[in-house]
Design an enzyme around this catalytic site. Sequence first.
Site, PDB file in Angstrom:
ATOM      1  N   LYS A 115       0.822  -1.220   0.000  1.00 35.93           N
ATOM      2  CA  LYS A 115       0.000   0.000   0.000  1.00 35.93           C
ATOM      3  C   LYS A 115       0.852   1.265   0.000  1.00 35.93           C
ATOM      4  CE  LYS A 115      -4.401  -1.778   1.170  1.00 35.93           C
ATOM      5  NZ  LYS A 115      -5.667  -1.731   1.842  1.00 35.93           N
ATOM      6  N   LYS A 207      -5.174  -9.608  -6.706  1.00 37.96           N
ATOM      7  CA  LYS A 207      -6.365  -9.703  -5.852  1.00 37.96           C
ATOM      8  C   LYS A 207      -7.460  -8.752  -6.340  1.00 37.96           C
ATOM      9  CE  LYS A 207      -6.592  -7.642  -1.769  1.00 37.96           C
ATOM     10  NZ  LYS A 207      -7.231  -7.276  -0.515  1.00 37.96           N
ATOM     11  N   LYS A 210     -10.873  -3.059  -3.824  1.00 32.40           N
ATOM     12  CA  LYS A 210     -11.715  -1.863  -3.905  1.00 32.40           C
ATOM     13  C   LYS A 210     -11.004  -0.723  -4.622  1.00 32.40           C
ATOM     14  CE  LYS A 210     -13.716  -2.368   0.731  1.00 32.40           C
ATOM     15  NZ  LYS A 210     -12.642  -2.559   1.733  1.00 32.40           N
TER      16      LYS A 210
HETATM   17  N1  AQP Z   1     -10.125 -10.361  -3.175  1.00 32.51           N
HETATM   18  C1  AQP Z   1     -10.518 -10.822  -1.990  1.00 32.51           C
HETATM   19  N2  AQP Z   1     -10.818 -12.131  -1.831  1.00 32.51           N
HETATM   20  C2  AQP Z   1     -11.223 -12.629  -0.633  1.00 32.51           C
HETATM   21  N3  AQP Z   1     -11.360 -11.848   0.467  1.00 32.51           N
HETATM   22  C3  AQP Z   1     -11.083 -10.531   0.351  1.00 32.51           C
HETATM   23  N4  AQP Z   1     -11.124  -9.507   1.220  1.00 32.51           N
HETATM   24  C4  AQP Z   1     -10.745  -8.371   0.599  1.00 32.51           C
HETATM   25  N5  AQP Z   1     -10.444  -8.608  -0.682  1.00 32.51           N
HETATM   26  C5  AQP Z   1     -10.646  -9.958  -0.869  1.00 32.51           C
HETATM   27  C6  AQP Z   1     -11.531  -9.657   2.616  1.00 32.51           C
HETATM   28  O1  AQP Z   1     -12.585  -8.742   2.865  1.00 32.51           O
HETATM   29  C7  AQP Z   1     -12.509  -8.326   4.227  1.00 32.51           C
HETATM   30  C8  AQP Z   1     -12.631  -6.841   4.292  1.00 32.51           C
HETATM   31  O2  AQP Z   1     -11.516  -6.252   3.648  1.00 32.51           O
HETATM   32  P1  AQP Z   1     -11.216  -4.735   3.907  1.00 32.51           P
HETATM   33  O3  AQP Z   1     -12.189  -3.905   3.226  1.00 32.51           O
HETATM   34  O4  AQP Z   1     -11.150  -4.450   5.339  1.00 32.51           O
HETATM   35  O5  AQP Z   1      -9.767  -4.509   3.396  1.00 32.51           O
HETATM   36  P2  AQP Z   1      -8.966  -4.927   2.144  1.00 32.51           P
HETATM   37  O6  AQP Z   1      -8.487  -6.321   2.285  1.00 32.51           O
HETATM   38  O7  AQP Z   1      -7.899  -3.904   2.044  1.00 32.51           O
HETATM   39  O8  AQP Z   1      -9.992  -4.809   0.946  1.00 32.51           O
HETATM   40  P3  AQP Z   1      -9.665  -4.456  -0.529  1.00 32.51           P
HETATM   41  O9  AQP Z   1     -10.898  -4.593  -1.283  1.00 32.51           O
HETATM   42  O10 AQP Z   1      -8.502  -5.231  -1.013  1.00 32.51           O
HETATM   43  O11 AQP Z   1      -9.288  -2.933  -0.445  1.00 32.51           O
HETATM   44  P4  AQP Z   1      -8.011  -2.189  -0.977  1.00 32.51           P
HETATM   45  O12 AQP Z   1      -8.189  -2.096  -2.436  1.00 32.51           O
HETATM   46  O13 AQP Z   1      -8.092  -0.855  -0.310  1.00 32.51           O
HETATM   47  O14 AQP Z   1      -6.825  -2.990  -0.569  1.00 32.51           O
HETATM   48  C9  AQP Z   1     -11.190  -8.867   4.793  1.00 32.51           C
HETATM   49  O15 AQP Z   1     -11.475 -10.012   5.580  1.00 32.51           O
HETATM   50  C10 AQP Z   1     -10.425  -9.249   3.571  1.00 32.51           C
HETATM   51  O16 AQP Z   1      -9.538 -10.326   3.811  1.00 32.51           O
END
Ligand code: AQP
Length: 347
Positions: A115, A207, A210
């Site tokens: 990040k 992955k 968001k």
């Molecule tokens: N691609 C994924 N597959 C399975 N699980 C996922 N999670 C996130 N992406 C995937 C799970 O969703 C929960 C909430 O995640 P979060 O919003 O707290 O944070 P994150 O992992 O940072 O989500 P993003 O979508 O990947 O955001 P960005 O783009 O900001 O990095 C967690 O349990 C996570 O494991």
Amino acid sequence: MAAFHQRVFSGVQPTGNLHLGNYLGAIKRFVELQAQHECVYCVVDLHAITVWQEPEELTRNIREVTAAFIACGIDPKKHIVFNQSQVSGHAELAWVFNCIARLGWLNRMTQFKEKAGKDRENASVGLYAYPSLMAADILVYRATQVPVGEDQKQHLELCRDIAQKFNNDYGKRISDLGFGDAYFPLTEPLISGPATRVMSLRDGTKKMSKSEPSDNSRINLTDDADTIAQKFRKAKTDPLPLPSTIKEMEERPEADNLIGIYAALADKTAEDVLKEFGGAQFSKFKEALTELAVAKLGPIGAEMKRLTADPAHIDAVLADGSARARVIANQTMKDVGKIVGFVGSSS
Ligand code: AQP
């Protein structure tokens, strides 16, 4: 190790674009765990501001994640649904944990490296300390199980290291105060099923996330049927028909991803899906996948829209959940204050 009251905790960041990965890797599991466990589900707004958030958008996103929890089937009356900033114990315990965690431990966190990217000097201190706040989120409820996607595994390991070091450093004090041989549980991560790491629809090695600029890389929970169909139609695949065995699938990340998504949505195993579709053309499989995704996600998206149209109701759900979460967190902070030796924590 002492026997701990069984409690599930997990959180989702209100950073927009809730997607199929968040649903299959986390929220769907949250829903399933409700039947057998006492659950605490949190909209982690303090985590969200580790990178810049427009205030109006943050407010909207906090309500949207809450709506998604409810629309997916979380019962905020039987369990606790709230936003992190409203329970001060999270930030207070995070400070204690900042003094327990070692720099070397945090330096190994791959999510920070990803990040922060190349411009690490310019990343916020909060982004660096994120894992110790996450440990506090979990341990302020002395949660025993945490359902998360595969990407959070390393942070969960750090949470166990922090709990272990706290229990060791203050071991004598913990037992003298009558808390047994450990105050914090070594929380178990719950990472299982066919979709613990849902990948981007544009690149099977990345992955689904968001923050990915291309909206075509993910299925959002609020996408309508046409958008879902279009995104799956455009999803990257290789030129071969669908694989017939798990072994073949391992070499083909895009096929692996779409089969995993289908399996998770249908509550089947990847083997079951291969029995049905192995050797078929992708176009045929994508049609079936679209139909299934629309059937599962359509009602969730519609319910999210209905719920977000009434922000007062959502705010009342969060206020009620926060009040109930505070009771548990305040007790933990009182105990931690006594263990650490703060004056004023004895009453
Ligand atoms: N691609 C994924 N597959 C399975 N699980 C996922 N999670 C996130 N992406 C995937 C799970 O969703 C929960 C909430 O995640 P979060 O919003 O707290 O944070 P994150 O992992 O940072 O989500 P993003 O979508 O990947 O955001 P960005 O783009 O900001 O990095 C967690 O349990 C996570 O494991």
